[in-house]
Design a protein around this motif. Structure first.
Motif, PDB file in Angstrom:
ATOM      1  N   GLY A 223      13.515   6.068  54.114  1.00 45.56           N
ATOM      2  CA  GLY A 223      14.718   6.172  54.925  1.00 45.56           C
ATOM      3  C   GLY A 223      14.617   5.482  56.271  1.00 45.56           C
ATOM      4  N   PHE A 225      14.840   3.181  59.275  1.00 47.12           N
ATOM      5  CA  PHE A 225      15.705   2.059  59.622  1.00 47.12           C
ATOM      6  C   PHE A 225      15.278   1.440  60.953  1.00 47.12           C
ATOM      7  CE2 PHE A 225      19.755   0.764  61.806  1.00 47.12           C
ATOM      8  CZ  PHE A 225      19.951  -0.400  61.094  1.00 47.12           C
ATOM      9  N   LEU A 226      14.905   2.308  61.883  1.00 44.95           N
ATOM     10  CA  LEU A 226      14.583   1.830  63.225  1.00 44.95           C
ATOM     11  C   LEU A 226      13.394   0.866  63.233  1.00 44.95           C
ATOM     12  CD1 LEU A 226      15.094   1.857  66.218  1.00 44.95           C
ATOM     13  CD2 LEU A 226      13.804   3.971  66.385  1.00 44.95           C
ATOM     14  N   THR A 242      17.112  -0.132  53.443  1.00 49.74           N
ATOM     15  CA  THR A 242      17.955   0.374  54.524  1.00 49.74           C
ATOM     16  C   THR A 242      18.509  -0.784  55.360  1.00 49.74           C
ATOM     17  OG1 THR A 242      15.928   0.679  55.786  1.00 49.74           O
ATOM     18  CG2 THR A 242      16.892   2.643  54.788  1.00 49.74           C
ATOM     19  N   LEU A 245      21.076  -2.688  53.277  1.00 52.70           N
ATOM     20  CA  LEU A 245      22.365  -1.995  53.303  1.00 52.70           C
ATOM     21  C   LEU A 245      23.092  -2.283  54.613  1.00 52.70           C
ATOM     22  CD1 LEU A 245      24.346   0.080  52.088  1.00 52.70           C
ATOM     23  CD2 LEU A 245      22.916   1.889  53.020  1.00 52.70           C
ATOM     24  N   TYR A 246      22.336  -2.249  55.689  1.00 51.91           N
ATOM     25  CA  TYR A 246      22.930  -2.500  57.004  1.00 51.91           C
ATOM     26  C   TYR A 246      23.467  -3.935  57.082  1.00 51.91           C
ATOM     27  CZ  TYR A 246      23.272  -3.364  61.981  1.00 51.91           C
ATOM     28  OH  TYR A 246      23.726  -3.734  63.212  1.00 51.91           O
ATOM     29  N   ILE A 249      27.033  -4.475  55.896  1.00 51.02           N
ATOM     30  CA  ILE A 249      28.163  -4.085  56.725  1.00 51.02           C
ATOM     31  C   ILE A 249      28.004  -4.510  58.174  1.00 51.02           C
ATOM     32  CG2 ILE A 249      28.827  -2.086  55.327  1.00 51.02           C
ATOM     33  CD1 ILE A 249      27.357  -0.405  57.486  1.00 51.02           C
ATOM     34  N   TRP A 258      33.236  -3.319  49.337  1.00 55.24           N
ATOM     35  CA  TRP A 258      32.784  -1.943  49.530  1.00 55.24           C
ATOM     36  C   TRP A 258      32.139  -1.382  48.270  1.00 55.24           C
ATOM     37  CZ3 TRP A 258      31.606   0.494  53.738  1.00 55.24           C
ATOM     38  CH2 TRP A 258      32.253   0.187  54.935  1.00 55.24           C
ATOM     39  N   VAL A 261      28.584  -2.264  48.479  1.00 58.99           N
ATOM     40  CA  VAL A 261      27.971  -1.504  49.574  1.00 58.99           C
ATOM     41  C   VAL A 261      27.680  -0.082  49.116  1.00 58.99           C
ATOM     42  CG1 VAL A 261      28.318  -0.575  51.892  1.00 58.99           C
ATOM     43  CG2 VAL A 261      29.118  -2.875  51.354  1.00 58.99           C
ATOM     44  N   MET A 262      28.680   0.538  48.482  1.00 54.93           N
ATOM     45  CA  MET A 262      28.498   1.918  48.039  1.00 54.93           C
ATOM     46  C   MET A 262      27.491   2.013  46.894  1.00 54.93           C
ATOM     47  SD  MET A 262      30.046   4.036  49.947  1.00 54.93           S
ATOM     48  CE  MET A 262      29.866   3.060  51.423  1.00 54.93           C
TER      49      MET A 262
ATOM     50  N   VAL B 139      20.786   5.976  57.285  1.00 52.31           N
ATOM     51  CA  VAL B 139      21.616   4.770  57.178  1.00 52.31           C
ATOM     52  C   VAL B 139      22.695   4.967  56.123  1.00 52.31           C
ATOM     53  CG1 VAL B 139      21.608   2.314  56.681  1.00 52.31           C
ATOM     54  CG2 VAL B 139      19.663   3.337  57.811  1.00 52.31           C
ATOM     55  N   THR B 143      26.633   4.643  56.793  1.00 50.98           N
ATOM     56  CA  THR B 143      27.432   3.690  56.015  1.00 50.98           C
ATOM     57  C   THR B 143      28.571   4.402  55.298  1.00 50.98           C
ATOM     58  OG1 THR B 143      25.393   2.473  55.626  1.00 50.98           O
ATOM     59  CG2 THR B 143      27.284   1.865  54.291  1.00 50.98           C
ATOM     60  N   ARG B 146      31.264   5.348  57.582  1.00 50.32           N
ATOM     61  CA  ARG B 146      32.012   4.168  58.012  1.00 50.32           C
ATOM     62  C   ARG B 146      33.051   3.802  56.956  1.00 50.32           C
ATOM     63  NH1 ARG B 146      29.302  -1.253  60.417  1.00 50.32           N
ATOM     64  NH2 ARG B 146      31.116  -2.547  60.073  1.00 50.32           N
ATOM     65  N   ASP B 253      20.019   5.666  63.854  1.00 48.76           N
ATOM     66  CA  ASP B 253      20.603   5.048  62.667  1.00 48.76           C
ATOM     67  C   ASP B 253      22.104   5.288  62.557  1.00 48.76           C
ATOM     68  OD1 ASP B 253      17.951   5.973  62.618  1.00 48.76           O
ATOM     69  OD2 ASP B 253      17.754   5.521  60.497  1.00 48.76           O
ATOM     70  N   TRP B 256      24.115   3.456  65.279  1.00 52.29           N
ATOM     71  CA  TRP B 256      24.021   2.007  65.201  1.00 52.29           C
ATOM     72  C   TRP B 256      24.783   1.469  63.999  1.00 52.29           C
ATOM     73  CZ3 TRP B 256      22.854  -0.883  69.100  1.00 52.29           C
ATOM     74  CH2 TRP B 256      22.659  -2.249  68.895  1.00 52.29           C
ATOM     75  N   VAL B 257      24.663   2.147  62.885  1.00 44.34           N
ATOM     76  CA  VAL B 257      25.327   1.689  61.667  1.00 44.34           C
ATOM     77  C   VAL B 257      26.844   1.837  61.791  1.00 44.34           C
ATOM     78  CG1 VAL B 257      25.692   2.218  59.231  1.00 44.34           C
ATOM     79  CG2 VAL B 257      23.379   2.081  60.133  1.00 44.34           C
ATOM     80  N   LYS B 260      27.465   0.585  66.470  1.00 43.88           N
ATOM     81  CA  LYS B 260      26.597  -0.232  67.335  1.00 43.88           C
ATOM     82  C   LYS B 260      26.748   0.141  68.811  1.00 43.88           C
ATOM     83  CE  LYS B 260      25.456  -4.574  65.147  1.00 43.88           C
ATOM     84  NZ  LYS B 260      25.486  -6.018  65.324  1.00 43.88           N
TER      85      LYS B 260
END
Lengths: 294, 318
Positions: A223, A225-226, A242, A245-246, A249, A258, A261-262, B139, B143, B146, B253, B256-257, B260
């Motif tokens: 998980g 992301f950072l 992760t 995925l980012y 979008i 979408w 994405v989903m 994330v 998402t 969003r 996360d 930002w997602v 931002k």
């Protein structure tokens, strides 16, 4: 007679006082289902959208069921994100192995052996979990840049292990503390050395705790992301899912795909879902750490 | 699953009796077993922390990364940061985000914990299903929300329009006030299960005799909650709230997602702002480090509160 009535009436009073007997259990179940339905609706909508065409998704009225849908979202997701999935798997597996290799011996030492400074180490492990990830990321970026391991699998394996090592030590120690001393002493009397005791008795007996710690280490790394968005931002080969995925979008606000994405979001959620179903028993046992004493 | 926090699990048992070592040479082996973790902590926590502090006193930018040339400027970064309006906004947002998240996560979590304390068919299954949002990568949560809140195709707007609650689609993530509400809702959704699980285990540990006694004394539903439940779970509440504070402070996360930090800095917290400074394109690493250090100070205060809350827990339950 009097005593019997007293015994019967007392719980009744109690239940009456908490006004619980009034609500039938089916109503509670129904309410519980409703609450969970509301709570999990976003997840349903994720799965629903992942099976629809982008034309369906673009219409002003929602499609409540994924009927007449498509697998195109998944096809796109796998073809575009397959590499990121593989990267995530390798990185998360690497972080898990590293975490357990570091944490298991330390936890044993803290639980059962005399280790100088053990108490201090425990407090430090408790406290370092509170360090904000952004602070770690900022510093690790400079450090990894100077030893030139940015944008590699190693960078994320090392960084992700920092999320799990303290957690794993604490949880394994809590379990190993409960291992009966007599068991270890008996093995020692039979002539087993300390390393063999650790390897042949402590580790097997701690299976549930190891699975728990390992799975959480895997999930933390999966998980993350950072760290990915700092240490591996400029790579195409070791970009975890992760970040993939980012990227879908992150480019603009007007995403038109979408469903892909989903679909990617669903795929990225699978480890958690699998964890919950397959390993639930081990995790419950690992977290309660009562298995050995009973 | 009564315990989901390392800290709670780690502190559950009293320290073992160290008077007898199981095998000769245990002490030396103990050192050997512990050294790797000590080195790991030193390299990956203590050194980065120290590095971050030093960094915050340097004018460290993208060129410094290659040339290694970063002059020390004393408190320059801190002075610059504190005089930046965007940072002041981030501080205010952090307070709103943390307070809002904690309040709703806790109240909803406690309500659910109290509800799931009753035994009824499906209760354990439903409780474990509730955990899913918490186990997902953040994330994914970001998402997902969003997409739900998408202006033209999001289901939230579609429902509101169908019910004629709004005339036009709401641009949730593009208007400052609704953007903050949006990231808050997503974060609350993610955090409720954790609160529920920990509080639930706290509730289960309350002896039922206490309720029986209170009930015999004529205490009603609310009075039992007020005078039995709340005092009994106070240590657990302390742990849940302080852990929640610390975790929410570092949330990156989700925000930002979803936004931002925008629109117009409306959702920047100290965490996302620190990231923005270091990695958002300007490579102001020194400034980012200073923001991070301020975050550490806040987190440290809460960490102390947390350790105090742990000590208040008798350890008999958790």
């Amino acid at each position: 007679m009097t005593a019997a009535r007293a015994a019967r009436s007392r719980p009744a009073t109690v239940r009456g006082g908490r006004s619980r007997a009034a609500v039938p259990t089916w109503a509670k179940s129904a309410f519980g289902v409703a609450v969970v339905a509301v709570m999990l609706f976003p997840l349903y909508w994720m799965v629903n959208a992942s099976f629809q065409t982008n034309q369906q998704l673009a219409r002003p009225s929602p499609h409540w069921l994924p009927l007449g849908g498509t697998l195109n979202g998944y096809r796109d997701a796998l073809s575009q994100q397959g590499g990121h999935l593989l990267a995530s798997l390798i990185i998360a597996a690497g972080a898990t192995v590293l975490t357990l290799a570091l944490a298991a011996p330390a936890a044993y030492a803290l639980a059962q052996l005399r280790s100088p400074g053990g108490r201090t180490l425990l407090s430090v492990l408790l406290v370092v979990q509170l360090v904000p990830g952004i602070v770690m990321a900022n510093a690790l970026y400079q450090i990894f840049a100077s030893v030139q391991i940015l944008n590699s699998a190693l960078a994320l394996i090392l960084a992700d292990a920092t999320l799990a090592v303290p957690f794993a030590v604490l949880i394994l120690r809590a379990f190993m503390t409960a291992i009966p001393r007599s068991l270890l002493e008996a093995a020692a009397l039979d002539g087993a050395g300390a390393v063999r005791i650790f390897w042949q008795i402590v580790l097997p007996i701690s299976r549930n705790a190891l699975i728990t710690a390992g799975l959480f280490a895997f999930l933390f790394a999966w998980g993350d992301f950072l760290f990915a968005a700092t240490l591996n931002l400029n790579t195409t080969t070791w970009k975890p899912i992760t970040l993939g995925l980012y990227d879908y979008i992150g480019a603009g606000t007007n995403t038109t795909t979408w469903n892909a994405v989903m679909a990617t979001a669903v795929i990225a959620s699978l480890p958690a879902a699998l964890l919950l179903t397959i390993a639930q028993r081990h995790i419950a046992a690992g977290l309660t750490n009562e298995a050995v004493t009973d | 699953m009564p315990k989901n926090s390392a800290a709670v699990a780690g502190c559950k048992r009293p320290p073992p009796d160290r008077s007898v070592a199981p095998a000769a040479g245990g002490r030396r082996l103990g050192i050997g077993f512990i050294v790797p973790v000590v080195v790991f902590v030193a390299v990956f926590y203590l050194y980065p922390l120290a590095r971050n502090v030093v960094l915050s006193f340097q004018d460290y930018d993208i060129n410094s990364l290659y040339s290694g040339n970063a002059p020390f400027i004393g408190l320059g970064n801190y002075r610059r940061l504190l005089s930046t309006p965007a940072f002041a906004t981030a501080v205010v947002n952090t307070v709103i985000f943390v307070a809002g998240s904690l309040f709703f996560q806790f109240t909803i979590g406690l309500g659910l914990a109290e509800f799931f304390r009753r035994s009824f068919p499906l209760s354990p299954l439903l409780r474990s299903l509730m955990l899913i949002p918490w186990l997902l990568p953040l994330v994914v949560g970001g998402t997902l929300f969003r997409w739900l809140l998408d202006t033209s195709n999001g289901v939230v707007n579609q429902i509101l329009l169908t019910l004629h609650l709004v005339q036009d689609p709401v641009p949730w993530l593009n208007t400052p006030n609704t953007a903050m509400a949006s990231v808050l809702i997503c974060n609350i959704w993610i955090g409720v299960p954790f609160n529920m699980v920990i509080l639930h285990s706290g509730l289960l540990a309350i002896p039922t005799e206490l309720y029986e006694a209170a009930s015999l004394d004529g205490a009603g539903h609310w009075q039992q909650f007020r005078y039995v439940t709340l005092p009994q779970i106070r240590p657990v509440i302390g742990i849940v709230v302080t852990l929640g504070l610390i975790y929410t402070l570092k949330v990156f996360d989700v925000i930002w997602v979803m936004t931002k930090g925008g629109p117009a800095n409306a959702t920047h917290t100290i965490t996302t702002y620190a990231y923005q400074l270091s990695f958002g394109g300007l490579s102001e690493f020194g400034l980012g480090a200073a923001a991070g250090d301020l975050l550490i100070i806040v987190a440290a205060v809460f960490a102390l509160l947390y350790l105090r809350a742990l000590r208040a827990d008798p350890g008999a339950r958790a």
